[in-house]
Design a protein around this motif. Structure first.
Motif, PDB file in Angstrom:
ATOM      1  N   ARG A 135       0.969  -1.236   0.043  1.00 17.03           N
ATOM      2  CA  ARG A 135       0.091  -0.005  -0.028  1.00 17.03           C
ATOM      3  C   ARG A 135       0.973   1.211   0.022  1.00 17.03           C
ATOM      4  O   ARG A 135       2.091   1.336   0.673  1.00 17.03           O
ATOM      5  N   LYS A 192      -1.852   4.671  -7.068  1.00 21.05           N
ATOM      6  CA  LYS A 192      -2.381   3.843  -6.019  1.00 21.05           C
ATOM      7  C   LYS A 192      -2.191   2.352  -6.381  1.00 21.05           C
ATOM      8  O   LYS A 192      -2.598   1.832  -7.536  1.00 21.05           O
ATOM      9  N   THR A 240      -4.032  -0.981  -6.347  1.00 27.74           N
ATOM     10  CA  THR A 240      -5.513  -1.371  -6.012  1.00 27.74           C
ATOM     11  C   THR A 240      -5.388  -2.970  -5.793  1.00 27.74           C
ATOM     12  O   THR A 240      -4.417  -3.618  -5.783  1.00 27.74           O
ATOM     13  N   PRO A 241      -6.272  -3.468  -5.099  1.00 25.22           N
ATOM     14  CA  PRO A 241      -6.449  -4.888  -4.674  1.00 25.22           C
ATOM     15  C   PRO A 241      -6.565  -5.646  -5.953  1.00 25.22           C
ATOM     16  O   PRO A 241      -6.027  -6.703  -6.014  1.00 25.22           O
ATOM     17  N   GLN A 242      -7.101  -5.086  -7.186  1.00 26.64           N
ATOM     18  CA  GLN A 242      -7.010  -5.688  -8.346  1.00 26.64           C
ATOM     19  C   GLN A 242      -5.639  -5.933  -9.115  1.00 26.64           C
ATOM     20  O   GLN A 242      -5.070  -6.849  -9.478  1.00 26.64           O
ATOM     21  N   ASP A 243      -4.656  -4.803  -8.486  1.00 27.01           N
ATOM     22  CA  ASP A 243      -3.291  -4.879  -8.993  1.00 27.01           C
ATOM     23  C   ASP A 243      -2.545  -6.149  -8.266  1.00 27.01           C
ATOM     24  O   ASP A 243      -1.721  -6.790  -8.856  1.00 27.01           O
TER      25      ASP A 243
END
Length: 155
Positions: A119, A132, A134-137
């Motif tokens: 993060r 940023k 992301t959770p998808q990343d």
């Protein structure tokens, strides 16, 4: 290289620091640019983010869409350097970043939570100009990209 293109299989090449018995000059990823140029259909994975030459690999990856990077063995470098290397590639987009540990030199048990927990706070994003995460990343890095690259999702 031609056989890998013919079979549509990626290759992984070691870049970055190495054992003291091997010449350090072969860890430099700049020569990869020429290979990626001459074999644009060859999917190339550059191991270890080429650390400490991650800036050079970033330039190669920015120029060559067939170059991927893995984050293996970065668990052994100081956290600030590890974060800088990983974030540099995430700024190019998470689609070509792959998880790896370099086991047995890196422990999946300790490195997996680190990568899953990547993060970047707002202040650091503004100061460094990084995107940023992301959770998808994270899901792409932790297996989605490898499944796509290796065609593991195909029936």
């Amino acid at each position: 290289y031609e056989k890998c293109v013919e079979l549509d299989v990626p290759i992984l090449i070691h870049f970055g620091f190495t054992m003291p018995t091997a010449p350090l000059k072969y860890g430099d990823p700049v020569p990869l640019d020429e290979v990626a140029l001459h074999f644009p259909d060859l999917k190339i994975i550059a191991a270890h983010c080429a650390f400490p030459w991650f800036w050079q690999l970033t330039v190669v990856a920015a120029r060559r869409p067939n170059v991927y990077v893995d984050v293996s063995a970065l668990g052994m470098v100081p956290e600030v350097a590890r974060l800088q290397a990983i974030l540099t590639f995430l700024n190019l987009g998470a689609d070509r970043v792959l998880f790896g540990t370099d086991f047995p030199f890196g422990s999946p048990a300790t490195y997996t939570p680190y990568v899953r927990g990547l993060r970047v706070n707002f202040l650091l994003r503004r100061l460094l100009g990084v995107a940023k995460v992301t959770p998808q990343d994270i899901e792409k890095i932790m297996g989605g990209n490898a499944r796509r690259l290796l065609k593991l999702d195909q029936a």
